[in-house]
Scaffold this active site. Structure first.
Site, mmCIF file in Angstrom:
data_model
loop_
_atom_site.group_PDB
_atom_site.id
_atom_site.type_symbol
_atom_site.label_atom_id
_atom_site.label_comp_id
_atom_site.label_asym_id
_atom_site.label_seq_id
_atom_site.Cartn_x
_atom_site.Cartn_y
_atom_site.Cartn_z
ATOM 1 N N CYS A 116 0.830 -1.208 0.000
ATOM 2 C CA CYS A 116 0.000 0.000 0.000
ATOM 3 C C CYS A 116 0.867 1.262 0.000
ATOM 4 O O CYS A 116 0.624 2.193 -0.775
ATOM 5 C CB CYS A 116 -0.972 -0.016 1.177
ATOM 6 N N TRP A 117 1.883 1.312 0.862
ATOM 7 C CA TRP A 117 2.749 2.495 0.896
ATOM 8 C C TRP A 117 3.534 2.683 -0.401
ATOM 9 O O TRP A 117 3.582 3.805 -0.932
ATOM 10 C CB TRP A 117 3.689 2.418 2.095
#
Length: 314
Positions: A116-117
């Site tokens: 996600c990051w």
């Protein structure tokens, strides 16, 4: 044609998210394993080898084990864990990352879902490095906050279950304070930069949503690009995407972590002060959408030759 799909780890946060998106689709047959059989290596192996596609929503070691149980060259794998994100022989599952990336995913037997990051960082940085506006050896930093669902069951319990030993009242907390987060190799490799960014992640008291940003001193960069050039470069990079959008700078009052919550899109914005030459590049998306489950569904669609946006909320 019906696609036979097995989600290994379907009871976890990401697995449930993917199952919810795929359940209504008639072209996909979801294979299931009884709870009592989940730890039975023989039965897991059978269902893994029976599927056309497998999506792994498992801890890293369990994901590696699942791959080792596949004994044929027909079953294709999407791994949503971080086990294979910098591994040789795996295609990185961010279709927008490079020209030709979607075609590579379409042909791949093994696809690793982005973290996600890294999704926000790569969407903001990779086009600028590719265009030469940001040198590959420029010292970058990356910060932001994620919804707590990104931490799985334990973090959801931490923020929601007042009876739990780890329950917290905090509204926002920084983490990754050793500056050795497991996402750093992924960011460095796929952005094609010399060093990983200084990464400053945080989690906020919001179930889902994500806001992340990369600051740039435009006047200090070798080519001294304007904010308009940065924005135009991002727009050109994603001009054919139905998922990634670059919004023009109109409202400078605020950007909210929930801006793309509940969707599978990724929104990029460029803010700048022409007097100082300082810029903030901001990405918003759903940590369970484009940051996890939505990306896995998009990759499945591409690999299966379907509409890449089928089953997504845009």
């Amino acid at each position: 044609m019906t696609i036979r799909l097995f989600i290994d780890g379907a009871a976890g946060t990401t697995g449930l998210e993917i199952r919810e998106r795929l359940a209504p689709r008639k072209e996909i047959e979801l294979l299931t394993l009884a709870d009592k059989d989940r730890k039975d290596a023989k039965k897991r192996s059978e269902i893994l080898n029976d599927a056309d596609f497998v999506i792994l929503c498992l801890p890293d070691d369990a994901a590696r084990e699942a791959v080792s149980l596949i004994a044929n060259d027909r079953t294709r794998v999407i791994d949503a864990s971080s086990a294979h994100r910098v591994a040789e022989g795996w295609v990185y599952g961010m279709a927008e990352l490079e020209p030709g990336q979607s075609a590579a995913i379409a042909e791949a037997a093994r696809v690793t879902n982005p973290g996600c990051w890294p999704t926000g960082f790569l969407a903001l940085v990779r086009p600028l490095v590719r265009a030469g506006l940001v040198p590959h050896d420029w010292p970058l930093s990356y910060s932001g906050a994620s919804g707590y669902s990104g931490g799985g069951r334990s973090m959801i319990e931490e923020f929601e279950d007042e009876s739990a030993a780890n329950y917290t009242h905090t509204a926002y907390r920084a983490y990754g304070l050793t500056l050795a987060h497991k996402h750093l190799p992924e960011m460095q490799k796929h952005a094609r930069i010399a060093e990983p960014p200084i990464f400053q992640p945080a989690v906020a008291r919001v179930m889902r949503g994500m806001i992340s940003e990369v600051p740039l001193p435009l006047n200090a960069l070798p080519r001294r690009p304007s904010a308009a050039t940065i924005e135009a470069t991002l727009q050109e990079a994603y001009r054919d995407s139905k998922i990634v959008r670059v919004l023009p700078t109109v409202d400078t009052s605020a950007v909210h972590i929930e801006a793309d919550s509940g969707t599978d899109r990724l929104t990029l914005r460029v803010f700048a002060n022409p007097d100082t030459g300082h810029a903030r590049l901001i990405a918003t998306y759903d940590n369970l959408g484009k940051g996890a489950g939505g990306a896995a569904v998009q990759n499945l669609n591409i690999m299966a030759g379907l509409d890449p946006t089928a089953g997504l909320v845009l």
